[in-house]
Design a protein around this motif. Structure first.
Motif, PDB file in Angstrom:
ATOM      1  N   ALA A  10      31.845  69.841  51.134  1.00 31.79           N
ATOM      2  CA  ALA A  10      30.727  70.580  51.720  1.00 31.79           C
ATOM      3  C   ALA A  10      30.496  70.148  53.171  1.00 31.79           C
ATOM      4  O   ALA A  10      30.280  70.989  54.053  1.00 31.79           O
ATOM      5  N   ALA A  11      30.549  68.842  53.433  1.00 26.33           N
ATOM      6  CA  ALA A  11      30.370  68.336  54.796  1.00 26.33           C
ATOM      7  C   ALA A  11      31.501  68.801  55.699  1.00 26.33           C
ATOM      8  O   ALA A  11      31.267  69.180  56.861  1.00 26.33           O
ATOM      9  N   LEU A  12      32.729  68.803  55.185  1.00 25.28           N
ATOM     10  CA  LEU A  12      33.868  69.282  55.970  1.00 25.28           C
ATOM     11  C   LEU A  12      33.699  70.770  56.269  1.00 25.28           C
ATOM     12  O   LEU A  12      33.959  71.219  57.395  1.00 25.28           O
ATOM     13  N   ASP A  50      38.507  77.615  52.763  1.00 25.33           N
ATOM     14  CA  ASP A  50      38.916  77.774  51.368  1.00 25.33           C
ATOM     15  C   ASP A  50      38.985  76.392  50.721  1.00 25.33           C
ATOM     16  O   ASP A  50      39.608  75.483  51.268  1.00 25.33           O
ATOM     17  N   TYR A  51      38.349  76.251  49.586  1.00 22.98           N
ATOM     18  CA  TYR A  51      38.391  75.000  48.837  1.00 22.98           C
ATOM     19  C   TYR A  51      38.932  75.317  47.450  1.00 22.98           C
ATOM     20  O   TYR A  51      38.423  76.204  46.764  1.00 22.98           O
ATOM     21  N   VAL A  52      39.985  74.590  47.067  1.00 24.96           N
ATOM     22  CA  VAL A  52      40.595  74.803  45.754  1.00 24.96           C
ATOM     23  C   VAL A  52      40.731  73.456  45.058  1.00 24.96           C
ATOM     24  O   VAL A  52      41.356  72.535  45.584  1.00 24.96           O
ATOM     25  N   ASP A  53      40.137  73.347  43.892  1.00 24.47           N
ATOM     26  CA  ASP A  53      40.201  72.127  43.091  1.00 24.47           C
ATOM     27  C   ASP A  53      41.342  72.294  42.085  1.00 24.47           C
ATOM     28  O   ASP A  53      41.266  73.121  41.186  1.00 24.47           O
ATOM     29  N   LEU A  54      42.397  71.528  42.281  1.00 23.66           N
ATOM     30  CA  LEU A  54      43.585  71.645  41.423  1.00 23.66           C
ATOM     31  C   LEU A  54      43.604  70.644  40.274  1.00 23.66           C
ATOM     32  O   LEU A  54      44.549  70.635  39.499  1.00 23.66           O
ATOM     33  N   ARG A  55      42.570  69.816  40.171  1.00 17.38           N
ATOM     34  CA  ARG A  55      42.519  68.866  39.062  1.00 17.38           C
ATOM     35  C   ARG A  55      42.548  69.648  37.751  1.00 17.38           C
ATOM     36  O   ARG A  55      41.843  70.633  37.591  1.00 17.38           O
ATOM     37  N   GLY A  56      43.367  69.212  36.846  1.00 17.96           N
ATOM     38  CA  GLY A  56      43.448  69.858  35.547  1.00 17.96           C
ATOM     39  C   GLY A  56      44.436  71.019  35.494  1.00 17.96           C
ATOM     40  O   GLY A  56      44.664  71.587  34.430  1.00 17.96           O
ATOM     41  N   GLU A  57      45.026  71.391  36.633  1.00 13.83           N
ATOM     42  CA  GLU A  57      46.040  72.451  36.640  1.00 13.83           C
ATOM     43  C   GLU A  57      47.302  71.947  35.947  1.00 13.83           C
ATOM     44  O   GLU A  57      47.674  70.786  36.082  1.00 13.83           O
ATOM     45  N   ALA A  58      47.979  72.816  35.236  1.00 12.63           N
ATOM     46  CA  ALA A  58      49.210  72.440  34.525  1.00 12.63           C
ATOM     47  C   ALA A  58      50.333  72.111  35.507  1.00 12.63           C
ATOM     48  O   ALA A  58      51.059  71.141  35.328  1.00 12.63           O
TER      49      ALA A  58
END
Length: 181
Positions: A10-12, A50-58
């Motif tokens: 958010a700060a970025l 654009d922010y993409v959270d890839l944690r948990g992606e296969a």
């Protein structure tokens, strides 16, 4: 750029918005009306990272590569897109990847260095909940373009053309440079 440690997305995002608000060239669209080019400067808050959270992606690596390709290779539509895009990927709790892509119409190697320095300062200020200490900009690119148009409209183009024709008179028409390196 790969980042390690905690990143406050958010700060970025707010720091990037502040950078784009500061530099009109980073939020300018270009269109043609009746064959003439025009600059359209978007509102100061027009930019979003654009922010993409890839944690948990296969398949984190495959998705990371696909997102990088889309970010870097997508053409800019200068009538609709801002000439800057940013993407932050969260790979795990303390590993991130940040991408900043600027169209050459709005930035070059020299100005990118300045923008990154300002972004660092804006991000640090966001993290500390304080105002960044950046000197106010005296001019924006549109100001320079208007000055240059006025300068050329008052005969300066012809004077400059005549000067360079005289200065380069007798210069070789072909410059022989080695092509093997």
């Amino acid at each position: 750029t790969r980042l390690s440690g905690r990143v406050d997305a958010a700060a970025l995002g707010r720091a990037l918005k502040a950078l784009v608000a500061r530099h009109e060239a980073l939020r300018t669209r270009f269109e043609t009306i009746d064959g003439e080019p025009y600059q359209r400067i978007a509102a100061a808050d027009a930019f979003d990272m654009d922010y993409v959270d890839l944690r948990g992606e296969a398949d984190i690596e495959g998705r990371r590569r696909a997102l990088a390709e889309a970010c870097f290779e997508a053409p800019f539509d200068l009538e609709r897109d801002l000439p800057l895009r940013a993407q932050l990927l969260r790979l795990d709790d303390e590993r991130y990847e940040f991408r900043l892509v600027a169209h050459h119409i709005a930035a070059d190697g020299w100005s990118v260095g300045i923008a990154l320095d300002e972004l660092n300062r804006l991000y640090a200020a966001e993290l500390d909940a304080r105002q960044a200490s950046l000197s106010p900009l005296r001019l924006q690119y549109a100001d320079f373009a208007l000055w240059q148009r006025d300068w050329l409209a008052h005969g300066q183009f012809e004077r400059q053309t005549d000067f360079w024709k005289r200065a380069l008179a007798g210069a070789p028409t072909l410059l022989e440079l080695p092509t093997d390196r």
